[in-house]
Every structure is written in structure tokens, then in C-alpha cells.
Design a protein around this motif. Structure first.
Motif, mmCIF file in Angstrom:
data_model
loop_
_atom_site.group_PDB
_atom_site.id
_atom_site.type_symbol
_atom_site.label_atom_id
_atom_site.label_comp_id
_atom_site.label_asym_id
_atom_site.label_seq_id
_atom_site.Cartn_x
_atom_site.Cartn_y
_atom_site.Cartn_z
ATOM 1 N N PHE A 246 0.832 -1.207 0.000
ATOM 2 C CA PHE A 246 0.000 0.000 0.000
ATOM 3 C C PHE A 246 0.869 1.260 0.000
ATOM 4 C CE2 PHE A 246 -2.827 3.159 2.116
ATOM 5 C CZ PHE A 246 -3.863 3.147 1.180
ATOM 6 N N GLU A 247 1.943 1.249 0.737
ATOM 7 C CA GLU A 247 2.861 2.401 0.759
ATOM 8 C C GLU A 247 3.524 2.595 -0.603
ATOM 9 O OE1 GLU A 247 4.341 2.392 5.427
ATOM 10 O OE2 GLU A 247 5.258 0.992 3.995
ATOM 11 N N ILE A 248 3.950 1.512 -1.209
ATOM 12 C CA ILE A 248 4.566 1.611 -2.541
ATOM 13 C C ILE A 248 3.532 2.078 -3.557
ATOM 14 C CG2 ILE A 248 5.704 0.296 -4.379
ATOM 15 C CD1 ILE A 248 6.729 -1.580 -2.085
ATOM 16 N N SER A 249 2.318 1.584 -3.441
ATOM 17 C CA SER A 249 1.240 1.984 -4.348
ATOM 18 C C SER A 249 0.975 3.482 -4.262
ATOM 19 C CB SER A 249 -0.032 1.200 -4.018
ATOM 20 O OG SER A 249 -1.114 1.626 -4.811
ATOM 21 N N ASN A 250 0.960 4.029 -3.052
ATOM 22 C CA ASN A 250 0.721 5.464 -2.886
ATOM 23 C C ASN A 250 1.868 6.298 -3.441
ATOM 24 O OD1 ASN A 250 -1.783 5.171 -1.684
ATOM 25 N ND2 ASN A 250 -0.962 5.156 0.400
ATOM 26 N N THR A 251 3.070 5.726 -3.454
ATOM 27 C CA THR A 251 4.208 6.422 -4.065
ATOM 28 C C THR A 251 4.127 6.348 -5.580
ATOM 29 O OG1 THR A 251 5.554 5.799 -2.153
ATOM 30 C CG2 THR A 251 6.728 6.570 -4.113
ATOM 31 N N LEU A 252 3.690 5.203 -6.085
ATOM 32 C CA LEU A 252 3.565 5.008 -7.529
ATOM 33 C C LEU A 252 2.400 5.804 -8.099
ATOM 34 C CD1 LEU A 252 4.642 3.419 -10.000
ATOM 35 C CD2 LEU A 252 3.084 1.564 -9.358
ATOM 36 N N PHE A 253 1.321 5.903 -7.346
ATOM 37 C CA PHE A 253 0.116 6.632 -7.776
ATOM 38 C C PHE A 253 -0.242 7.658 -6.708
ATOM 39 C CE2 PHE A 253 -0.147 2.321 -9.545
ATOM 40 C CZ PHE A 253 -0.315 2.590 -10.898
ATOM 41 N N PRO A 254 0.488 8.774 -6.624
ATOM 42 C CA PRO A 254 0.312 9.714 -5.502
ATOM 43 C C PRO A 254 -0.983 10.512 -5.539
ATOM 44 C CG PRO A 254 1.872 10.599 -7.101
ATOM 45 C CD PRO A 254 1.561 9.197 -7.537
ATOM 46 N N ASN A 255 -1.661 10.564 -6.664
ATOM 47 C CA ASN A 255 -2.834 11.430 -6.788
ATOM 48 C C ASN A 255 -4.162 10.707 -6.624
ATOM 49 O OD1 ASN A 255 -1.182 13.711 -7.375
ATOM 50 N ND2 ASN A 255 -0.991 13.016 -9.498
ATOM 51 N N ASN A 256 -4.127 9.427 -6.293
ATOM 52 C CA ASN A 256 -5.373 8.681 -6.113
ATOM 53 C C ASN A 256 -6.024 9.039 -4.780
ATOM 54 O OD1 ASN A 256 -5.186 7.370 -8.542
ATOM 55 N ND2 ASN A 256 -4.231 5.535 -7.704
ATOM 56 N N THR A 257 -7.304 9.379 -4.801
ATOM 57 C CA THR A 257 -7.995 9.797 -3.588
ATOM 58 C C THR A 257 -9.182 8.901 -3.253
ATOM 59 O OG1 THR A 257 -9.306 11.367 -4.890
ATOM 60 C CG2 THR A 257 -7.302 12.210 -3.832
ATOM 61 N N THR A 258 -9.917 8.397 -4.258
ATOM 62 C CA THR A 258 -11.085 7.578 -3.963
ATOM 63 C C THR A 258 -10.659 6.170 -3.569
ATOM 64 O OG1 THR A 258 -11.431 6.710 -6.205
ATOM 65 C CG2 THR A 258 -12.350 8.893 -5.714
ATOM 66 N N VAL A 259 -11.532 5.484 -2.845
ATOM 67 C CA VAL A 259 -11.252 4.105 -2.451
ATOM 68 C C VAL A 259 -11.091 3.218 -3.684
ATOM 69 C CG1 VAL A 259 -12.154 2.095 -1.233
ATOM 70 C CG2 VAL A 259 -12.429 4.365 -0.244
ATOM 71 N N LEU A 260 -11.952 3.432 -4.693
ATOM 72 C CA LEU A 260 -11.861 2.632 -5.911
ATOM 73 C C LEU A 260 -10.515 2.823 -6.596
ATOM 74 C CD1 LEU A 260 -13.141 0.777 -8.036
ATOM 75 C CD2 LEU A 260 -14.071 2.831 -9.134
ATOM 76 N N ASP A 261 -10.065 4.076 -6.719
ATOM 77 C CA ASP A 261 -8.778 4.346 -7.359
ATOM 78 C C ASP A 261 -7.635 3.696 -6.580
ATOM 79 O OD1 ASP A 261 -9.879 5.771 -9.417
ATOM 80 O OD2 ASP A 261 -9.560 7.737 -8.517
ATOM 81 N N GLN A 262 -7.692 3.767 -5.266
ATOM 82 C CA GLN A 262 -6.632 3.172 -4.457
ATOM 83 C C GLN A 262 -6.647 1.646 -4.553
ATOM 84 O OE1 GLN A 262 -5.767 5.205 -0.529
ATOM 85 N NE2 GLN A 262 -7.649 6.287 -1.059
#
Length: 310
Positions: free
Chosen positions: A260-276
Motif C-alpha cells: 500500500f505504501e509503494i502503491s501510494n508512491t507510484l500513484f500519488p494522486n489517487n484519492t477515492t477508495v476505488l482508485d486506491q
């Protein structure tokens, strides 16, 4: 496309891509449907319009429904179309197994292990259980069988990666590929791991793409985006894209990090639960690939998997 008795039916989607392409094929007065879209009012209106446009009597003239793969934007409306037409549904056996598994599993423990916060995991139930009513009379594709779609006969070929049992339809004489989500021109096929099925789908997908380089394809009819004729060039582009992305993800792994931490670094602009959720699935595919290649290791810390460079 209206050549060879094959017609494209584009249906808007509420999220992901703008629309999904389903297909109608007419053969000796009978119709085959390929993919169905999501189960909502807009989809119902689009199918009613398509039946009206082509003067199709759904109850009498729709013979079968083919599904390329089990994802909701391709499969979810199948139950309703079956109710309207009485047609049998055909899907790959692996995809059928995935559907049965998804009906029973919430994957909450898996996403917690990936480092997703509890409050987000609790919001994922609607995302993971969106197939709604499970259809009756589901059949599986037979290997090496030619199926009539429009005026041509197509081989149902398993091309895994985007999903375990993804089916594409290939006509060798005209070199036409109905590709579902396996091969698209403008969008990058979504390769992901969400706790079930093939643990290393990215490796599987890249292997499938490499094998496709020897296929003669003059026209691709995809599940999303425009039809295209430069299949080989697109396959090479996709291989390069994923090889570059793999290196990028490896560079993002610093210290010990959860998926999840790596995902947030790879996709920093995702805000919705679906996008995450979508981003985490893709990130998992990269991490599983790198783990299998011996580039990163994984350890468990307080019930969460942590990845580190080797």
C-alpha cells in the motif's frame, strides 16, 4: 465495424474507461453477443437500442453470449441479457472458477496484509461483490473449436494476464482479433493481483505478448478504445512499457515498505477508495513479479507484508 456481419456496441461506463465495446455477430439469422457491460440503466438502454437498430428479436434470435473475462464491465449484465434472450453463456473455465470464488470471498484479510488501512478495507465490499446475480446455464469454451461469429469462424484462444482465463477470438483467414482487454491501443491493459488466481500475472501477460508477436493480425477489435491495425507495433510498445515500469517500481522500494505504501508512491494522486484499490492491485502485480525475479524480498511485520531490495 459492420464487415463480415460483426457490429460494435459501445456502452458508457460510470468509471474506469469511458466505455466498453461489446460485439454482435449475425450468422444465418442468429446472433452472438460478445461481452455485456455493467448492470445499470444505461446498459439496458444501449442494448435495447442495439436490438432495435439491427431489428433483433432477443427472445428468438440471440443464440449465445460469449464473455471474454469475468470483470464487471464485461460480465455483469450477462444475467439480465440471459433473462431477456434465454441464451446460454460461454466463459473460460478459469474465469468461471474465479466468479464462484469471488461470490464467497471478501479479501479483507488480504488487503490488511498488503498494508491497506482498516477503514479503507471496510469500504471495499461493494467493489469486490459487483457481479450481482450469477447467471444460469453457463458453459465453458471447448479448446480447438471454431465458433461462428458473424460470417466468420473464430477460435476462442486463452490469452491470460489481464485475467487468468481471458479469451480472445481469432480468425486466421482474415487475421482479425477480438481482443477484449488483452490488447488495446490507447489504454494500457490493467494487470493486477488482488489475492486470488495467478500470483504472477505480469509474468504471464508478458509471456503471452511475446508469443503473440508471431501471430498475423491485420485488425484488432478491442474492448476499449479505437480499433487498430498495427498490432505488432502495439505489442512491442506494451512490452517496453511494462519493462520500464518494472524498473521504476523497483527504484521506489526503499527500506521496508508495504504494498500500500509503494502503491501510494507510484500513484500519488489517487484519492477515492476505488482508485486506491485499482492502484494496489497493479502494484501487487509488479511486486510479485520482482519477488519472483529475486529483485526484492518480503517479510511480515505486525501481520503486514513488507518489501525490501535485495
Amino acid at each position: 465495424m459492420n464487415q463480415f456481419g460483426i457490429y460494435q456496441v459501445s456502452i458508457p461506463l460510470p468509471y474506469w474507461n469511458d466505455s466498453v465495446h461489446c460485439y454482435l455477430g449475425q450468422n444465418e439469422g442468429k446472433w452472438t453477443i460478445i461481452d455485456t457491460s455493467m448492470n445499470n440503466e444505461k446498459t439496458r438502454q444501449c442494448w435495447e437500442a442495439a436490438f432495435s437498430r439491427f431489428k433483433i428479436n432477443p427472445k428468438r434470435e440471440v443464440e449465445r453470449i460469449f464473455i471474454t473475462h469475468h470483470h464487471p464491465d464485461h460480465f455483469e449484465y450477462a444475467s439480465e441479457l440471459q433473462r431477456q434472450t434465454g441464451a446460454d453463456i460461454f466463459i473460460n473455465q478459469k474465469e468461471q472458477s474465479n466468479l464462484i470464488f469471488l461470490e464467497k470471498e471478501s479479501f479483507s484479510s488480504y488487503y490488511l496484509t498488503a498494508g491497506m488501512p482498516q477503514e479503507l478495507v471496510m469500504q471495499l465490499h461493494p467493489v469486490n461483490h459487483s457481479t450481482k446475480k450469477f447467471p444460469n446455464n453457463i458453459h465453458t469454451f471447448d479448446p480447438n473449436v471454431q465458433y461462428p461469429i458473424g460470417e466468420l469462424h473464430f477460435e476462442a484462444i486463452q490469452m491470460p494476464g489481464h485475467s487468468d482465463g481471458h479469451i480472445c477470438f481469432y480468425n486466421r483467414e482474415e487475421q482479425i482479433l477480438i481482443s477484449g482487454d488483452h490488447l488495446t491501443r490507447e489504454t494500457i491493459p490493467y494487470i493486477s493481483y488482488h489475492g486470488y488466481g495467478d500470483v504472477n500475472p505480469l509474468s504471464t501477460y508478458l509471456e503471452t505478448l511475446m508469443n503473440m508477436l508471431s501471430m498475423k493480425i491485420s485488425l484488432v477489435l478491442p474492448g476499449h478504445g479505437p480499433n487498430f491495425t498495427d498490432a505488432k507495433e502495439r505489442i512491442i510498445e506494451l512490452i517496453h512499457h511494462y519493462e520500464t515500469r518494472i524498473s521504476h517500481v523497483l527504484a521506489l522500494v526503499t527500506g521496508e515498505m508495504s504494498a500500500f505504501e509503494i502503491s501510494n508512491t507510484l500513484f500519488p494522486n489517487n484519492t477515492t477508495v476505488l482508485d486506491q484499490w485499482i492502484a494496489l492491485g497493479e502494484t501487487n502485480a509488479y511486486l510479485n513479479y520482482l519477488t519472483a525475479k529475486g529483485k526484492i524480498g518480503v517479510l511480515k511485520e505486525h501481520h503486514v507484508n513488507k518489501y525490501f531490495r535485495l
